[in-house]
Design an enzyme around this catalytic site. Structure first.
Site, PDB file in Angstrom:
ATOM      1  N   CYS A 407       3.390  -1.822   6.019  1.00  0.00           N
ATOM      2  CA  CYS A 407       2.068  -1.217   5.861  1.00  0.00           C
ATOM      3  C   CYS A 407       1.369  -1.281   7.203  1.00  0.00           C
ATOM      4  O   CYS A 407       1.955  -1.689   8.207  1.00  0.00           O
ATOM      5  CB  CYS A 407       1.264  -1.906   4.769  1.00  0.00           C
ATOM      6  SG  CYS A 407       0.710  -3.576   5.178  1.00  0.00           S
ATOM      7  N   HIS A 599      -7.811  -5.347   2.802  1.00  0.00           N
ATOM      8  CA  HIS A 599      -7.595  -6.252   3.930  1.00  0.00           C
ATOM      9  C   HIS A 599      -7.799  -5.472   5.218  1.00  0.00           C
ATOM     10  O   HIS A 599      -7.906  -4.240   5.206  1.00  0.00           O
ATOM     11  CB  HIS A 599      -6.196  -6.867   3.888  1.00  0.00           C
ATOM     12  CG  HIS A 599      -5.095  -5.864   3.819  1.00  0.00           C
ATOM     13  ND1 HIS A 599      -4.725  -5.266   2.636  1.00  0.00           N
ATOM     14  CD2 HIS A 599      -4.287  -5.339   4.759  1.00  0.00           C
ATOM     15  CE1 HIS A 599      -3.731  -4.425   2.848  1.00  0.00           C
ATOM     16  NE2 HIS A 599      -3.440  -4.438   4.139  1.00  0.00           N
TER      17      HIS A 599
END
Length: 680
Positions: A407, A599
């Protein structure tokens, strides 16, 4: 025994030459854009070009004047220095590239001619020697003096390498270039150059061509082009005609899967310039190498007779790239060479296909696998032959051993996805398959399978072109996970059949033991035992970071609420919350199963002070880019300390029963207990 003893060194030598060729190619290919720029400038502005300009082409009144025009300085300085920098960086990152480029200047000035071979020597040599020198005082430099030592050591050693290049390397490389040039001239003068196809065409199929093309032909071709305005050497290997003729023969006279896939392969080969697409067709019937050799010899002979050539390398070997680099006076000869090479290859291949019997339909997949085994990694175009690309199951050169879930930051969603996938693979009976998570920026081309969010796949592909790629939009229960498990099973079945059979027998005898073993394996996959999990939770997931009734009503407000909990624990600073929003705008952190894990971006790691996780429940749910979210988990992690918490959370949210328990929880302790016991 005798056969085995003889065969091993031969294979080892081939692999060694492949690696050497790949390394040479790694220095040249990233700089092909610069070669193309030089080729276009040369074709346009030199005295015999399309638009002669003395100031740019360096001729007429400006001839002989130092550093006049673009053509001379680019070929003498820019291209060799780019190659040297790239080679040094491959060995020792930017520091190695800089030192390698400094050393190459000595070779360039000492030789006075384009020093591509010298650059391919000095670049890696500079990087390797600098790496060795740095290792001498690694960890011994006093704090505050690192920059001083690093800069002066690189400068001093670079200067010494430049002198070595000037006095030692440049005479040797000049002598080699002169000798190799004389050999080429001898072959041309005696009409023997077409015979090189006897070696070049088989070398291509065996992936040995990079060593020949980038190690010898390109440097010699550049020198010949500088002297004569063009070079035939650029088309000895890059001519797409022989491969096109072979594929056309399969289109008309092949059978089964080979015949069906040949048209698509021909387009990729001729227009895309990816020659390896036709290699499996040769491997199915090795006698067909005679067709490509005949086509290659015909093309080279045509170029020699018409005195045609290219002004710069053609990479990839696409007809578009070939025509773009063709000298102004060579279009007729180059086009004729491609056409005749195609025709001869087609005729010879057609005869072979019509007069020999073979099962193309059965062997195409096997031939593709053999091709990839010789290449040493998965082919980025093999799916065009096998149809793998349409179903997501790729053809691999060997068993799947290394899977990465990537990611943007490599911290939150990738860790969750990796945990879910790891448990599925272990449950399928393949505990040795490694499943990790990483950021897109840190990926290297050494994975068998790469899994990414569908919005990140195109970013991951260029740096992991050898891997099979899977795109997902639901991290918790994507159907692509089952495809990956099936790929692991199919690629590892041969090696694990005996072990799996034994495990199955034991499980049948004792179902309870089998269940316990599976649970233990899954816990190990999550990377932590019960005791470790409990300790980790007290440090990273604390009671004050769990809220059962969140107040936010929008996605952005929920991100702020989760971030504020991390901020309250002094785990992050204000900049990290802004980075959480930035990350959400690029790729959604919605995971599936009512869960989102906002995040920060990869660049925001400097805003993290310690690892922490926050958990907020929204009983009524909030809209998260069109998906309903009831649980928001804020994540901040340093050195992967938070990964066991994410593994626990992932296991909870893959169980509908445990999600229901979370929804029904009436106290923070119930939430902590559920996450704390999941690895028990």
């Amino acid at each position: 025994m005798a056969t085995e003893t003889v065969a091993k060194p031969r294979t080892s030598m081939r692999v060694g030459v492949q690696k050497f060729g790949t390394f040479l190619s790694g220095m040249i290919m990233p700089n092909i854009g610069a070669f193309i720029a030089w080729g276009l400038i040369t074709a346009l502005f030199i005295e015999k070009g399309w638009l002669p300009v003395p100031q740019l082409g360096g001729f007429g009144e400006t001839a002989g004047v130092a550093n006049t025009g673009l053509v001379g300085p680019m070929i003498k300085y820019l291209l060799p220095l780019l190659i040297a920098y790239t080679g040094g960086r491959m060995v020792y990152d930017v520091r190695g590239g800089v030192v390698g480029a400094i050393g190459t200047m000595g070779v360039i000035v000492g030789a006075g001619i384009p020093m591509f071979i010298g650059a391919m020597i000095m670049g890696p040599l500079g990087g390797w020697t600098m790496k060795k020198i740095d290792s001498l005082w690694d960890g011994k430099i006093r704090p505050g003096f690192e920059m001083l030592v690093n800069n002066f050591s690189a400068g001093i050693w670079g200067g010494l390498l430049a002198m070595l290049g000037f006095y030692g390397i440049s005479p040797l490389v000049t002598a080699f270039s002169t000798a190799a040039g004389n050999v080429v001239q001898f072959l041309v003068a005696n009409g023997l150059l077409p015979l090189t196809s006897i070696f070049i065409e088989p070398a291509k199929v065996l992936f040995l061509n990079n060593a020949i093309n980038h190690g010898v032909l390109t440097p010699l071709g550049i020198q010949q082009s500088l002297d004569q305005g063009k070079s035939i050497l650029f088309l000895l290997e890059a001519n797409p005609g022989p491969g096109l003729g072979l594929l056309l023969a399969y289109m008309f006279f092949g059978k089964g899967a080979a015949k069906a896939s040949a048209p698509g392969a021909a387009i990729i080969h001729f227009l895309g310039g990816i020659h390896e697409i036709y290699f499996p067709y040769v491997l199915m019937r090795p006698l067909l190498i005679l067709a490509t050799i005949a086509g290659g010899m015909t093309g080279i002979a045509t170029l020699a007779i018409t005195n045609s050539g290219l002004v710069a390398p053609s990479a990839p070997g696409s007809i578009i790239a070939v025509l773009a680099q063709t000298s102004r006076d060579s279009y007729f000869g180059v086009i004729l060479a491609v056409l005749l090479a195609t025709t001869v290859s087609f005729l010879v291949a057609s005869v072979i296909l019509k007069t020999t019997k073979h099962s193309d339909e059965v062997d195409l997949n096997d031939a593709t696998s053999r091709m990839e085994q010789m290449k040493g990694k998965k082919s980025s175009v093999s799916s065009a032959l096998t149809g793998a690309g349409t179903v997501g199951i790729a053809v691999l050169a060997g068993p799947v051993r290394n899977i990465v879930f990537a990611c943007d930051a490599g911290m939150g969603s990738s860790a969750m996805g990796a945990s879910v996938l790891r448990n599925k693979i272990k449950a399928a009976g393949f505990p040795d398959v490694k499943v990790t998570n990483a950021s897109i920026a840190s990926l290297k081309d050494d994975y068998d399978v790469v899994v990414t969010h569908q919005d990140l796949t195109e970013r991951a592909k260029p740096v992991t072109s050898s891997a099979a790629h899977f795109s997902v939009d639901n991290f918790m229960n994507s159907p692509r996970y089952d495809e990956i498990v099936e790929l692991v099973r199919s690629s590892n079945t041969g090696e694990t059949e005996a072990r799996t059979s034994g495990a199955g027998t034991a499980a049948a005898a004792s179902p309870g033991a089998h269940s316990a073993a599976t649970g233990a394996t899954a816990a190990a996959g999550a990377g932590v035992a019960t005791e470790t999990a409990a300790v980790g939770h007290s440090d990273i997931l604390a009671a004050e970071s769990v809220i059962l009734n969140g107040t936010a009503t929008t996605r952005d407000a929920a991100i702020d609420e989760a971030g504020r909990l991390l901020l309250a624990r002094d785990a992050v600073d204000e900049g990290y919350i802004a980075a959480m929003h930035e990350r959400e705008e690029s790729v959604s952190t919605y995971m599936g199963s009512y869960l989102a894990i906002p995040h920060g971006t990869n660049a925001a790691k400097d805003h993290i002070r310690k690892s922490a996780v926050s958990v907020i429940r929204y009983p009524d749910g909030i809209d998260w880019d069109g998906k309903q979210v009831k649980f928001v988990v804020g994540v901040a992690g340093i050195n992967n300390e938070h990964l066991h918490i994410l593994s626990s959370i992932a296991k909870v949210f893959t169980s509908k029963a445990q999600v229901a328990q979370l929804e029904a929880a009436t106290s923070v302790d119930e939430v902590l207990e559920l996450f704390g016991k999941v690895n028990a």
